[in-house]
Scaffold this motif. Structure first.
Motif, PDB file in Angstrom:
ATOM      1  N   GLN A   1       1.053  -1.293  -0.258  1.00  0.00           N
ATOM      2  CA  GLN A   1       0.132   0.205   0.056  1.00  0.00           C
ATOM      3  C   GLN A   1       0.989   1.309   0.025  1.00  0.00           C
ATOM      4  OE1 GLN A   1      -2.510  -0.805   3.522  1.00  0.00           O
ATOM      5  NE2 GLN A   1      -4.020  -1.251   2.195  1.00  0.00           N
ATOM      6  N   ASN A   2       2.034   1.068  -0.612  1.00  0.00           N
ATOM      7  CA  ASN A   2       2.989   2.312  -0.743  1.00  0.00           C
ATOM      8  C   ASN A   2       3.411   2.878   0.797  1.00  0.00           C
ATOM      9  OD1 ASN A   2       2.056   1.791  -3.417  1.00  0.00           O
ATOM     10  ND2 ASN A   2       2.497   3.853  -3.852  1.00  0.00           N
ATOM     11  N   TYR A   3       3.439   2.195   1.792  1.00  0.00           N
ATOM     12  CA  TYR A   3       3.866   3.057   2.981  1.00  0.00           C
ATOM     13  C   TYR A   3       5.360   2.482   3.336  1.00  0.00           C
ATOM     14  CZ  TYR A   3      -0.639   3.860   5.009  1.00  0.00           C
ATOM     15  OH  TYR A   3      -1.901   4.431   5.281  1.00  0.00           O
TER      16      TYR A   3
ATOM     17  N   TYR B   1      10.416   4.625  -7.604  1.00  0.00           N
ATOM     18  CA  TYR B   1       9.607   5.242  -6.556  1.00  0.00           C
ATOM     19  C   TYR B   1      10.573   5.853  -5.526  1.00  0.00           C
ATOM     20  CZ  TYR B   1       5.381   2.405  -7.500  1.00  0.00           C
ATOM     21  OH  TYR B   1       4.342   1.797  -8.195  1.00  0.00           O
TER      22      TYR B   1
ATOM     23  N   THR C   1       8.478   9.802   0.127  1.00  0.00           N
ATOM     24  CA  THR C   1       7.771  10.809  -0.058  1.00  0.00           C
ATOM     25  C   THR C   1       6.987  11.224   1.348  1.00  0.00           C
ATOM     26  OG1 THR C   1       7.112  10.712  -2.401  1.00  0.00           O
ATOM     27  CG2 THR C   1       5.802  12.272  -1.260  1.00  0.00           C
TER      28      THR C   1
ATOM     29  N   ASN D   1       4.111  12.544   3.279  1.00  0.00           N
ATOM     30  CA  ASN D   1       2.596  12.637   2.789  1.00  0.00           C
ATOM     31  C   ASN D   1       1.744  12.358   4.074  1.00  0.00           C
ATOM     32  OD1 ASN D   1       0.382  12.409   1.176  1.00  0.00           O
ATOM     33  ND2 ASN D   1       1.286  10.754  -0.205  1.00  0.00           N
TER      34      ASN D   1
ATOM     35  N   MET E   1       5.831   7.749   2.451  1.00  0.00           N
ATOM     36  CA  MET E   1       5.180   6.672   1.483  1.00  0.00           C
ATOM     37  C   MET E   1       6.260   6.533   0.229  1.00  0.00           C
ATOM     38  SD  MET E   1       1.198   7.497   1.611  1.00  0.00           S
ATOM     39  CE  MET E   1       0.775   5.821   1.346  1.00  0.00           C
TER      40      MET E   1
ATOM     41  N   GLN F   1       6.267   6.784  -3.704  1.00  0.00           N
ATOM     42  CA  GLN F   1       5.354   7.508  -4.627  1.00  0.00           C
ATOM     43  C   GLN F   1       6.188   7.593  -6.058  1.00  0.00           C
ATOM     44  OE1 GLN F   1       3.165  10.837  -3.107  1.00  0.00           O
ATOM     45  NE2 GLN F   1       1.671   9.332  -2.728  1.00  0.00           N
ATOM     46  N   LYS F   2       5.619   7.656  -7.198  1.00  0.00           N
ATOM     47  CA  LYS F   2       6.588   7.930  -8.496  1.00  0.00           C
ATOM     48  C   LYS F   2       7.403   9.167  -8.199  1.00  0.00           C
ATOM     49  CE  LYS F   2       5.413   4.489 -11.225  1.00  0.00           C
ATOM     50  NZ  LYS F   2       6.354   3.664 -11.768  1.00  0.00           N
ATOM     51  N   CYS F   3       8.811   9.012  -8.632  1.00  0.00           N
ATOM     52  CA  CYS F   3       9.616  10.101  -8.525  1.00  0.00           C
ATOM     53  C   CYS F   3       9.355  11.204  -9.152  1.00  0.00           C
ATOM     54  CB  CYS F   3      10.771   9.586  -8.881  1.00  0.00           C
ATOM     55  SG  CYS F   3      11.529   8.172  -7.789  1.00  0.00           S
TER      56      CYS F   3
ATOM     57  N   GLN G   1       9.639  15.192  -1.724  1.00  0.00           N
ATOM     58  CA  GLN G   1      10.236  14.201  -2.009  1.00  0.00           C
ATOM     59  C   GLN G   1      11.981  14.323  -1.893  1.00  0.00           C
ATOM     60  OE1 GLN G   1       9.546  12.724  -5.995  1.00  0.00           O
ATOM     61  NE2 GLN G   1       7.809  11.698  -5.314  1.00  0.00           N
TER      62      GLN G   1
END
Length: 358
Positions: free
Chosen positions: A281-283, A313, A316, A318, A332, A334-336, A347
């Protein structure tokens, strides 16, 4: 120190001008020194607000430590230490002191002042290495204006000298951080100090780190970044909150446990035996370090982004998307983003110290 020549008491007390002494603060200090005159007793500091002058009691004692650029810093007494203290009458260890307030048996000062010291950190090293003990007395309370504000910590001016005379092999860490300080030999001071150390059978710096200052993080041998991990988007740092086993972003505060990280050349970002890990879950969370886990391997690019080496990734800052977490600030993956994208500041990360070749 000049006052000791005319002082008549058996115990000398040193206080800064902005200190307000609380009721009954002195008796516990004198009692501890009477029982063991090798104790240098330090009262616990409460804060006096610099604007309202309101006296604010500290939630738990704060001890003085040092950072590897040899500046003094504050660190909350750990829950483990508090658990080992049966009552407020027991003493707590503090690796260093600022000199704001302390008491010492007068008969020892003539020996201590033979040492070539200039700052309070160097005095703290002398005391611990050579037979004395720096102890916080929990039931002795004083107030000080802005007690734990960074601007109130005395600046140490003789770092190069302290490194050469006291740190032993650990001076490599200091010079890897402070490349601006020229390495000198300090032959006269070293000769004087060596003689005094032999006479007093002083301990080594390695002994001091293991037995007195064991909670001062020592950079791992492969670390190239060390310290707090701060987001460029605000005054928030990643922190492992020990008591709750919960990672998240909190106001940068080096006095709390879990705030110091080691970024190694192998790509792992460590706190003790746990590593920053990309999870479901991107954590981004802390899990036991595993050099074979590709979700623990990060790189720091030229944009100051921490990028997962196995994918595009980036770590980030958030707000937790889980509504039940009430706006908790988290890490998290996330896409760079590129340097021109909105939100790229969330980021970008800074570590307290960049460690050069050791």
């Amino acid at each position: 120190m000049a006052a000791m020549g005319v002082a008549k008491g058996d115990v000398l007390v040193f206080l800064d001008a902005d200190v307000e002494c609380n009721v009954g603060w002195l008796e516990p200090i004198l009692a501890k020194i009477a029982k063991n005159d090798k104790i240098v007793a330090v009262p616990v500091k409460d804060t006096i607000d610099s604007l309202s002058y309101k006296y604010e009691t500290s939630s738990r004692p704060v001890k003085t430590i040092f950072s590897w650029d040899l500046q003094l810093a504050y660190f909350e007494v750990t829950f483990k230490e508090l658990a080992n203290v049966r009552s407020e009458k027991e003493l707590l260890t503090t690796p260093a002191m600022t000199g704001t307030a302390f008491a010492i048996a007068k008969k020892h000062l003539s020996t201590i002042t033979k040492f070539p010291f200039d700052d309070s950190l160097e005095l703290s090293f002398i005391l611990w290495h050579c037979g004395w003990e720096l102890r916080l007395v929990p039931c002795s309370k004083i107030g000080a204006l802005g007690a734990y504000e960074l601007s109130k910590i005395p600046v140490q001016h003789t770092m190069g000298k302290v490194a050469e005379l006291w740190l032993g092999d650990y001076k490599k860490i200091f010079y890897s951080i402070r490349e601006d300080i020229e390495q000198k030999t300090y032959k006269d001071e070293l000769k004087q100090l060596t003689q005094l150390k032999e006479t007093l059978q002083c301990k080594t710096f390695d002994w001091y780190l293991k037995n007195v200052a064991s909670d001062i993080p020592v950079p791992t041998s492969d670390a190239f970044m060390f310290g707090q991990m701060k987001t460029e988007a605000g005054n928030l740092c990643f922190q492992v909150v020990i008591s709750q086993v919960l990672e998240g972003l909190h106001h940068c505060n080096p006095i709390q446990e879990g705030s110091i990280l080691h970024f190694g050349k192998n790509g792992q970002i460590k706190h003790k035996d746990t590593c920053v890990t990309f999870q479901g879950q991107n954590y981004v969370v802390m899990t036991p370090c595993d050099s074979k886990d590709k979700n623990q391997i990060w790189s720091l690019n030229s944009e100051k982004q921490l990028k997962l080496q196995s994918d595009d990734y980036c770590i980030t800052h958030n707000t937790d998307p889980d509504d039940d977490k009430k706006g908790r600030q988290v890490l998290m993956a996330q896409k760079c983003l590129t340097s021109n994208d909105n939100g790229v500041g969330f980021q970008k990360w800074h570590f307290t110290h960049a460690l050069k070749k050791r």
